[in-house]
Write a protein that holds these residues in place. Structure first.
Motif, PDB file in Angstrom:
ATOM      1  N   LEU A 153      -2.028   9.604   6.502  1.00 14.95           N
ATOM      2  CA  LEU A 153      -1.536   8.226   6.578  1.00 14.95           C
ATOM      3  C   LEU A 153      -2.610   7.265   7.051  1.00 14.95           C
ATOM      4  O   LEU A 153      -2.566   6.067   6.727  1.00 14.95           O
ATOM      5  CB  LEU A 153      -0.326   8.150   7.519  1.00 14.95           C
ATOM      6  CG  LEU A 153       0.915   8.941   7.108  1.00 14.95           C
ATOM      7  CD1 LEU A 153       2.007   8.803   8.159  1.00 14.95           C
ATOM      8  CD2 LEU A 153       1.430   8.489   5.748  1.00 14.95           C
ATOM      9  N   HIS A 154      -3.595   7.733   7.785  1.00 15.53           N
ATOM     10  CA  HIS A 154      -4.638   6.858   8.327  1.00 15.53           C
ATOM     11  C   HIS A 154      -5.835   6.710   7.390  1.00 15.53           C
ATOM     12  O   HIS A 154      -6.747   5.946   7.673  1.00 15.53           O
ATOM     13  CB  HIS A 154      -5.119   7.391   9.689  1.00 15.53           C
ATOM     14  CG  HIS A 154      -4.088   7.255  10.774  1.00 15.53           C
ATOM     15  ND1 HIS A 154      -3.152   8.231  11.033  1.00 15.53           N
ATOM     16  CD2 HIS A 154      -3.817   6.237  11.637  1.00 15.53           C
ATOM     17  CE1 HIS A 154      -2.369   7.847  12.034  1.00 15.53           C
ATOM     18  NE2 HIS A 154      -2.745   6.637  12.407  1.00 15.53           N
ATOM     19  N   ARG A 214      -4.534   9.968  -2.103  1.00 15.27           N
ATOM     20  CA  ARG A 214      -4.349   9.999  -0.641  1.00 15.27           C
ATOM     21  C   ARG A 214      -4.354  11.437  -0.123  1.00 15.27           C
ATOM     22  O   ARG A 214      -4.931  11.715   0.929  1.00 15.27           O
ATOM     23  CB  ARG A 214      -3.056   9.284  -0.260  1.00 15.27           C
ATOM     24  CG  ARG A 214      -2.802   9.225   1.247  1.00 15.27           C
ATOM     25  CD  ARG A 214      -1.771   8.190   1.606  1.00 15.27           C
ATOM     26  NE  ARG A 214      -2.309   6.835   1.494  1.00 15.27           N
ATOM     27  CZ  ARG A 214      -3.033   6.227   2.418  1.00 15.27           C
ATOM     28  NH1 ARG A 214      -3.336   6.852   3.553  1.00 15.27           N
ATOM     29  NH2 ARG A 214      -3.464   4.999   2.228  1.00 15.27           N
ATOM     30  N   GLU A 259       6.238   6.274   1.350  1.00 16.67           N
ATOM     31  CA  GLU A 259       6.186   4.859   1.698  1.00 16.67           C
ATOM     32  C   GLU A 259       4.740   4.354   1.719  1.00 16.67           C
ATOM     33  O   GLU A 259       4.446   3.244   1.275  1.00 16.67           O
ATOM     34  CB  GLU A 259       6.835   4.642   3.064  1.00 16.67           C
ATOM     35  CG  GLU A 259       8.347   4.662   3.040  1.00 16.67           C
ATOM     36  CD  GLU A 259       8.914   3.358   2.506  1.00 16.67           C
ATOM     37  OE1 GLU A 259       9.165   2.438   3.298  1.00 16.67           O
ATOM     38  OE2 GLU A 259       9.101   3.258   1.275  1.00 16.67           O
ATOM     39  N   LYS A 260       3.839   5.168   2.226  1.00 18.63           N
ATOM     40  CA  LYS A 260       2.426   4.775   2.261  1.00 18.63           C
ATOM     41  C   LYS A 260       1.855   4.651   0.849  1.00 18.63           C
ATOM     42  O   LYS A 260       1.061   3.747   0.571  1.00 18.63           O
ATOM     43  CB  LYS A 260       1.624   5.798   3.071  1.00 18.63           C
ATOM     44  CG  LYS A 260       0.247   5.309   3.473  1.00 18.63           C
ATOM     45  CD  LYS A 260       0.336   4.117   4.409  1.00 18.63           C
ATOM     46  CE  LYS A 260      -1.041   3.652   4.866  1.00 18.63           C
ATOM     47  NZ  LYS A 260      -0.959   2.481   5.756  1.00 18.63           N
ATOM     48  N   CYS A 261       2.274   5.540  -0.046  1.00 18.06           N
ATOM     49  CA  CYS A 261       1.822   5.459  -1.441  1.00 18.06           C
ATOM     50  C   CYS A 261       2.332   4.178  -2.101  1.00 18.06           C
ATOM     51  O   CYS A 261       1.628   3.555  -2.902  1.00 18.06           O
ATOM     52  CB  CYS A 261       2.294   6.684  -2.219  1.00 18.06           C
ATOM     53  SG  CYS A 261       1.531   8.228  -1.696  1.00 18.06           S
ATOM     54  N   GLU A 288       2.820   1.362  -0.582  1.00 16.29           N
ATOM     55  CA  GLU A 288       1.954   0.296  -0.073  1.00 16.29           C
ATOM     56  C   GLU A 288       0.593   0.310  -0.781  1.00 16.29           C
ATOM     57  O   GLU A 288       0.010  -0.744  -1.053  1.00 16.29           O
ATOM     58  CB  GLU A 288       1.764   0.453   1.439  1.00 16.29           C
ATOM     59  CG  GLU A 288       3.041   0.243   2.237  1.00 16.29           C
ATOM     60  CD  GLU A 288       2.849   0.511   3.720  1.00 16.29           C
ATOM     61  OE1 GLU A 288       1.688   0.745   4.137  1.00 16.29           O
ATOM     62  OE2 GLU A 288       3.854   0.497   4.462  1.00 16.29           O
ATOM     63  N   ASP A 289       0.080   1.503  -1.092  1.00 14.57           N
ATOM     64  CA  ASP A 289      -1.180   1.599  -1.835  1.00 14.57           C
ATOM     65  C   ASP A 289      -1.049   0.969  -3.213  1.00 14.57           C
ATOM     66  O   ASP A 289      -1.934   0.224  -3.668  1.00 14.57           O
ATOM     67  CB  ASP A 289      -1.601   3.067  -1.984  1.00 14.57           C
ATOM     68  CG  ASP A 289      -2.075   3.683  -0.683  1.00 14.57           C
ATOM     69  OD1 ASP A 289      -2.367   2.918   0.262  1.00 14.57           O
ATOM     70  OD2 ASP A 289      -2.163   4.920  -0.605  1.00 14.57           O
TER      71      ASP A 289
END
Length: 463
Positions: A229-230, A286, A354-356, A358-359
């Protein structure tokens, strides 16, 4: 004929086209300019470019020079309107795209009230054959009563089904089971199933493969997922001036020469499909930190419903026009991607999905050039796989060309902003995530209480 490698640049007054044409005779070069259309021909090379604004060929300042030592032919053409900016000169596929089809001729309605009869007869006789046909149709007013037909079930004259970009392809998956295509969930039936049947197969396969224990294990032990995630995507955090690499330019030159005549509804759904493709790309980059593995094609293919089940998004909330997207439409398109990211790959985490998202939003906000770069990277991975290359043929080749030639930069940015604000609810994923997470946390609390009681008991025994 061979399409040469080329590049374009501009100044305030001119546009320069540089072509790599080794071992030619400079005297044989033919250059023609028809407003925005420029053709350069010298055996065995042929280049046709369609610019956004008109150019001049016969201006005194126009020139063409050939350097035999380097093999480069340099053509300088003068702008009709000095100071105009020619957009997208770095989008080579867009320059190579055919000129848009001309609109049908308009009909001029002549009023006979103030025109002498002889003059009116003369004008009518001078009408072209095409205009006469339109005029006769208007005079006779050939019309039949029409009404909206009631909906009918899917019907085809042959069992052959079409799929892929704008449903333009078929026969690529006829022998899928013999090629060990592990992405394809439809087996050899991919060539005959309707869109409704494909979606049903996809949902049934997802239900069969859903593993609650795997998800709960990643939910409870997410140390490595937290590291993922970072990580920051280099295409998102890069602030330098954008420039395509030589490899990317060569790939774009090899793209098919097509013009897409998509309806507003089809264009609308293409943008939604693009989101799902980029989601799969972002998940793989990612989890591999932008270092593809031999499993990358499998991962991206399985996370993309349009690939694995030939089931791209078809919005049920479509309101008309290609440029209006509701939040519910975007969520509806993304839910299958979320589901599949929690069912098939190694790391199954809602917060990772969720992070994907945002990407994807950040990539869209950077515009079509960054989107194109991501699609080219994805295409390169599929192109070099001995089985999964078919997904480049039926999806990625066309998407790369369409993104350059037809995608709207402003719309991509607005879509990225909407995607950044979106939150895909766990309930909409329909896998019972909330209940599983509560059960896992309750189990953890019981184990913690049990450990505490054991420590107290041990202390009591010692005393």
């Amino acid at each position: 004929m061979i399409t040469p490698r080329f590049s374009c640049s501009q100044t305030e007054e001119s546009v320069t086209v540089s072509c790599y044409c080794p071992s030619i005779r400079a005297a044989d070069v033919e250059i023609n300019v028809d407003e925005t259309l420029v053709t350069i021909h010298v055996n065995p090379y042929f280049l046709r470019l369609n610019f956004s604004k008109p150019l001049l060929e016969d201006d005194d300042n126009s020139s063409a020079n050939y350097d035999p030592s380097s093999g480069y032919l340099t053509v300088c053409l003068i702008k009709v309107n000095k100071g105009e900016v020619f957009e997208d000169l770095d989008l080579l596929a867009k320059l190579l795209a055919p000129r848009k089809a001309a609109q049908p001729p308009s009909i001029e309605v002549l009023s006979s009230e103030d025109i002498p009869e002889d003059d009116l007869v003369s004008r009518t006789e001078n009408l072209s054959l095409e205009q006469e046909e339109f005029t006769r149709a208007e005079e006779n007013d050939w019309q039949l009563p029409q009404e909206v037909p009631s909906s009918l079930p899917d019907f085809t004259l042959t069992p052959q089904a079409h799929y892929g970009f704008l449903n333009m392809h078929c026969n690529y998956l006829r022998h899928a089971t013999q090629t060990e295509n592990e992405i394809n969930e439809l087996a050899d039936d991919a060539e005959v199933l309707t869109e409704t049947e494909r979606r049903s197969r996809r949902l049934a396969h997802e239900k069969e493969k859903w593993d609650e224990e795997h998800y709960m294990a990643d939910f409870m032990d997410d140390e490595y997922i937290q590291e993922l995630l970072h990580w920051e995507h280099p295409h998102i955090c890069d602030t330098s001036s954008f420039q395509y690499t030589e490899k990317e330019n060569l790939t774009m030159l090899r793209l098919p020469r097509k013009e897409y005549l998509a309806t507003d509804r089809q264009t609308h759904d293409l943008y939604l499909t693009l989101i799902t493709i980029l989601f799969s790309y972002c998940y793989d980059t990612r989890t591999t930190q932008h270092d593809p593995t031999p499993e990358s094609a499998w991962t991206m293919g399985n996370l993309t419903p349009a690939f694995t089940a030939l089931d791209p998004p078809h919005s049920s909330q479509y309101t008309g026009g290609p440029h209006t997207f509701l939040a519910v439409e975007i969520q509806e398109a993304l839910v299958p991607s979320y589901r599949r990211s929690l069912i098939f790959p190694l790391y199954r985490s809602y917060i990772l999905a969720e992070k994907c998202r945002e990407d994807v939003a950040a990539i869209l906000k950077k515009g079509k050039r960054t989107v194109m770069r991501c699609l080219l990277e994805m295409k390169d991975i599929f192109d070099h796989h001995e089985v999964y290359y078919v997904y480049s043929k039926i999806w990625l080749d066309d998407f790369c060309l369409w993104t350059q030639a037809d995608a709207d930069d402003e719309l991509l940015v607005s879509l990225g902003e909407a995607l950044m604000r979106l939150k895909v609810d766990k309930d909409s994923i329909d896998l019972g995530l909330e209940e599983l997470e509560k059960a896992a946390l309750a189990t953890l609390e019981r184990e913690s209480d049990s450990d505490d009681e054991s420590i107290i008991s041990d202390d009591s025994d010692e005393s």
